[in-house]
Design an enzyme around this catalytic site. Structure first.
Site, PDB file in Angstrom:
ATOM      1  N   ARG A   1       0.841  -1.210   0.000  1.00  0.00           N
ATOM      2  CA  ARG A   1       0.000   0.000   0.000  1.00  0.00           C
ATOM      3  C   ARG A   1       0.871   1.253   0.000  1.00  0.00           C
ATOM      4  NH1 ARG A   1      -3.273  -0.991   5.473  1.00  0.00           N
ATOM      5  NH2 ARG A   1      -4.899   0.267   4.486  1.00  0.00           N
TER       6      ARG A   1
ATOM      7  N   GLY B   1      -3.179   9.790  -8.131  1.00  0.00           N
ATOM      8  CA  GLY B   1      -2.093   9.341  -9.009  1.00  0.00           C
ATOM      9  C   GLY B   1      -1.148   8.354  -8.367  1.00  0.00           C
TER      10      GLY B   1
END
Ligand code: ADP
Ligand code: MG
Ligand code: MG
Length: 917
Positions: free
Chosen positions: A99, A108
């Site tokens: 993550r 983004g």
């Protein structure tokens, strides 16, 4: 390359047990908060965070820094030990998620990849271990899908299509209807997609999967979207992102598992209660992706009471610990609750004010912290007029046509028109119109000016329509893609088939982005009624939002150092300014006082050929001007009122050249040429300027047109003397615009002092009247030390100062290319909305310092629109200005932000763990 690489010794990887919430710079937001939850003893799956420093090193060298692989391997080994499973073990594999998590959450950045560690062998191990083949194949297909999309950049739709196709073939609707065999088949299809796209098989080595995912997170820091976002938000490129590697817990093992999100208070209203969504037998983003219907969190109590009670206990604990609304992600694996994320949650403006004061009442924060926790931008949200669609109201049944982006707030009603020409034509004949376009371009400017509101079906928040509408303060919804705008046939079609033809009334809500058919009634929000004095915060009918705003404002007023004044030219505005808490007028323009019927006197003044004619024109104007000032100074009794002498170019007071030419031509053709018109025409021609903004205006006008400024000064002086005689307390300040050199000011000052002395003599009243100047030219700021010799106050006219510093003509550039500049990230926000601190701000700073060096008691303020902009107010406080002046409606925002910045300043000085957001 040196042999003793210092990176070898740098610590890049931190176990969750090593950090805390204040280490966002090192661990990113997600990592720091995971560490905090571990510190609190909450059930977080074990894992570790790769620091932002590793990302920085990676981006600098273009490759993983020395030592990182080893550190990751070491932490992985610990993780394997804790879990009693090994990554890639074909019989009982450890799976992890990867993550991203930067200090600021950012579009983004790489999306999370779950289930890393599965391959063709271990999927069988997982199936056997869990005694649940469906779960194992579901996890594997998710891995390939997420990894393929985010790490290998395969178009996500390819996978979606394959899934849809399978469901169709099987004749099922939901993903839960697919069994183990179906999902195994899907894995085959997914692997084929990967092979097709990359030319090789889906990577089977779990360590390779992990390394590739980590690399991809690092690289995503420089994705186009992330770079653009940082450029616009002025987030330094050097920060880098952290990467979190977390042991998987599974919400998709069956009905006794699931995943959810929750908030410790309602992020929409701030109300206390149980808010969240839960989805049984699901993983990761399923709960927000809308693949199946979630259930409200409260229902978890029936599904799994033990986990539910535990979750509520943790929610209360987190809120008490963070002393704020928390936003939480959790997963339940076979009846065991796991915490996967928490952070201080986003909220609506109303919720922000309510929560801040609730927390004060609960003793969690003090009144100062409550002020820091809300923002002027949120207060603005509460002050826009809005559509009344509340139950029982006439607008309750309003038909929603569709929704777009809330580009510029407000509530606008009008007839739909589909081109700018019609917008202008209809509005001239008194119609209210909404300009509807697919997108706008510079040619639409006049139509946008004429319209009540603007609606486009394309483009985002930096599209032309959005930028220009915000600049004008006009309601705008943009990018309403579900509305089909057909400008040729002049109609708009909603997704439900409703057709709006040209001339049909629509209502556009720039705050919510909603578009309605017909006219929706508008109401003044209660917060505005409160500021207007029409609603008492202590009254029974005032709701808790109004009370919260009242409390926050009271504290902000106590602590702020900046005074707040209004830009007000009329008695009505002056009175509103007082109601809204204004402490004077910082800019009273006088140009409107020369329009209408008085225009004839101005014409005479301009055309005067000798002193006598000029004196006659001025004499006619004097009593009118005196009356204007009597009124304004009466309305502002006891408070300073800064009156700006005439500023605009003279031609603005003369008839339009085309109309005049036609008039003269017609008269001539009838053989009855009007002498006066001919002279007017000549005057208009001779006053014509290529660049009026940079031409004969401001102080230049006062120097070139004899008697003009004297007239205004005399009117101010006489009105002041008269009011003092009546026992009033007028406090006029005379402001000379567009000064560039002290010599200009010296001349006007000497003349003005003479007039003031004469009036004092004539009336026998001695009154104070400061004489000062606007600083709106770079030269004025640079020579402020000299100018202060002739000025008792400065007021930065930041609108013109921005124009003259950038060389922008606002009216031209905003429509012509600002949207392009914003898209390119040249600035994140228009310098006309938020002060350009580095350029224009530097001039404000220099001007203030140099001015005060000459005259330590120089009063300094600002009277551009920036005076009501939150970020700009903070800057003006820091530079040490005495006051800001803004439009009356913006006064509460300026008061609040002036209080906030004073408190943030205090914290910074106190050095305490400042948490200024
Ligand atoms: P985002 O920042 O987009 O929320 P997250 O990293 O939080 O991304 O993860 C996306 C989803 O995957 C979230 O629902 C999260 O709870 C879930 N998730 C992340 N890591 C794990 C894990 N180790 N086990 C189970 N679910 C996870
Ligand atoms: Mg997400
Ligand atoms: Mg998350």
């Amino acid at each position: 390359m040196t042999t003793t690489d210092p990176a070898q010794t740098t610590k890049y990887v931190f176990d969750f047990s090593e950090g805390d919430k204040d280490q966002k710079d090192l661990l990113g937001g997600k990592g720091a908060n995971l560490a905090e939850m571990v510190r609190l003893g909450l059930p977080v799956p074990p894992g570790f965070t790769i620091s932002t420093g590793a990302c920085r090193a990676y981006l600098e060298a273009g490759t993983v820094p020395a030592g990182l692989d080893d550190q990751v391997a070491a932490h992985l080994a610990t993780l394997e030990e804790t879990r009693g499973k090994k990554l890639g073990d074909p019989d009982d594999p450890l799976l992890v998620s990867v993550r991203s998590g930067a200090k600021f959450s950012m579009p983004g950045m790489m999306e999370t990849v779950l289930n890393i560690g599965l391959n063709d062998a271990s999927v069988h191990g997982l199936a056997a271990q869990s005694d649940n083949p469906r779960f194992a194949w579901d996890s594997y297909r998710r891995l390939i899908q997420m990894f393929g999309k985010t790490v290998q950049h395969i178009d996500g739709e390819r996978f979606e299509h394959a899934l849809e196709e399978l469901k169709e073939r099987k004749g099922v609707h939901g993903d839960l209807d697919l069994d183990a065999a179906d999902l195994e088949e899907l894995v085959g299809a997914f692997r084929e997609i990967v092979r097709e796209h990359t030319g090789s098989d889906f990577p089977q080595d779990p360590r390779e999967q992990l390394a590739a995912a980590i690399d991809a997170v690092f690289s995503s820091w420089n994705s186009d979207r992330a770079v653009l976002y940082r450029r616009q938000e002025r987030i330094p490129n050097e920060l880098g992102t952290a990467v979190n590697v977390v042991a998987m817990v599974f919400g998709n093992t069956g009905p006794d598992s699931g995943t959810g999100v929750c908030f410790t208070r309602d992020p929409a209203t701030g109300a206390q209660g149980v808010y969240g969504d839960y989805l049984q037998n699901a993983q990761g983003e399923d709960v927000v992706a809308g693949i199946r219907n979630t259930v409200p969190l409260a229902q978890l109590e029936e599904i799994d009471k033990v986990s539910y009670d535990e979750l509520l206990r943790i929610m209360a604990l987190l809120e008490g610990h963070y002393r704020d609304l928390c936003d939480i992600e959790f997963t339940i694996e076979r009846g065991t609750l796991w915490m996967l994320q928490t952070r201080v949650g986003k909220r609506t403006a109303a919720a922000a004010f309510r929560i801040a004061t609730q927390l004060v009442d609960e003793g969690l924060i003090d009144a100062d912290e409550a002020v820091r926790r809300v923002s002027g931008a949120q207060l603005v949200q509460l002050m826009f007029p809005r559509f009344d669609t509340s139950p029982g109201s006439a607008g309750e049944k309003a038909q929603v046509l569709g929704r777009g982006m809330s580009a510029s707030p407000g509530a606008a009603v009008g007839k739909a028109v589909f081109d700018s020409y019609t917008a202008v034509k209809w509005s001239r004949s008194g119609e209210k119109v909404i300009l509807v376009r697919r997108e706008t371009n510079p040619d639409d400017l006049n139509g946008m000016i004429a319209a009540e509101g603007i609606l486009t079906s394309r483009g985002g928040k930096t599209s032309h329509a959005a930028v220009v509408a915000r600049g004008m303060g006009k309601t705008c919804v943009c990018g309403a893609e579900e509305l089909n705008v057909d400008t040729k046939r002049r109609r708009l079609t909603a997704p439900d088939g409703t057709v709006i033809d040209e001339g049909d009334v629509i209502s556009v809500d720039g705050s919510s982005g909603l578009v309605y058919a017909g006219e929706v009634p508008v109401m003044a929000p209660p917060v505005v009624e409160y500021f207007e004095g029409a609603l008492d915060a202590d009254a029974a009918e005032a709701d808790d939002l109004v009370r919260a705003v009242d409390r926050v404002m009271a504290r902000a007023d106590e602590v702020r150092r900046l005074r707040v004044r209004a830009n007000a030219d009329t008695v009505a505005d002056a009175e509103r300014a007082r109601r809204f808490g204004g402490e004077g007028i910082g800019l009273c323009r006088t140009e409107h006082m020369f329009l209408g019927e008085r225009r004839q006197h101005v014409e005479r003044l301009i055309l005067a050929e000798d002193d006598e004619a000029r004196a006659q024109a001025l004499d006619a104007l004097l009593p009118l001007q005196r009356w204007d000032f009597l009124q304004i100074l009466t309305a502002m009794d006891g408070l300073p009122t800064t009156i700006r002498l005439l500023d605009p170019p003279l031609h603005e007071f003369l008839p339009n050249i085309t109309e005049l030419s036609v008039r003269v031509a017609l008269a001539e053709s009838r053989g009855e040429a009007n002498e006066n018109d001919l002279r007017l025409m000549q005057a208009v021609h001779s006053l014509h300027e290529q660049n009026p903004m940079l031409g004969l205006r401001g102080v230049r006008l006062g120097l070139v047109v004899p008697g003009l400024f004297d007239l205004q000064v005399r009117a101010i002086a006489e009105a002041t003397a008269q009011l003092i005689k009546m026992g009033r307390d007028p406090q006029p300040e005379i402001m000379i615009p567009l000064v560039g050199s002290v010599q200009e000011l010296e001349i006007i000052r000497a003349d003005s002092l003479k007039v003031l002395a004469e009036v004092a003599e004539q009336t026998g009243v001695d009154f104070p009247a400061l004489i000062g100047t606007m600083i709106e030219l770079p030269r004025a700021a640079m020579t402020a030390g000299q100018i202060a010799e002739a000025a008792e106050f400065f007021s930065f006219g930041t609108n013109d100062l921005t124009q003259t510093t950038w060389g922008f003509s606002r009216d031209d550039v905003e429509a012509a290319f600002f949207s392009t500049y914003l898209e390119m990230g040249i600035f994140g926000v228009s310098p006309f909305e938020t002060l350009d601190v580095e350029g224009v701000g530097e001039l404000v700073k220099i001007g203030t310092e140099r001015g005060r060096a000459t005259r330590p008691d120089l009063k300094v303020g600002v009277c551009g629109e920036h005076g009501g902009d939150p970020d700009s107010v903070h800057f003006f406080h820091k530079v040490g200005l005495d006051y800001v002046s803004c439009s009356p409606f913006r006064i509460p925002v300026a008061r609040l932000e002036a209080g906030r910045v004073a408190l943030v300043d205090q914290l910074a000085e106190g050095g305490a763990g400042a948490d200024s957001r």
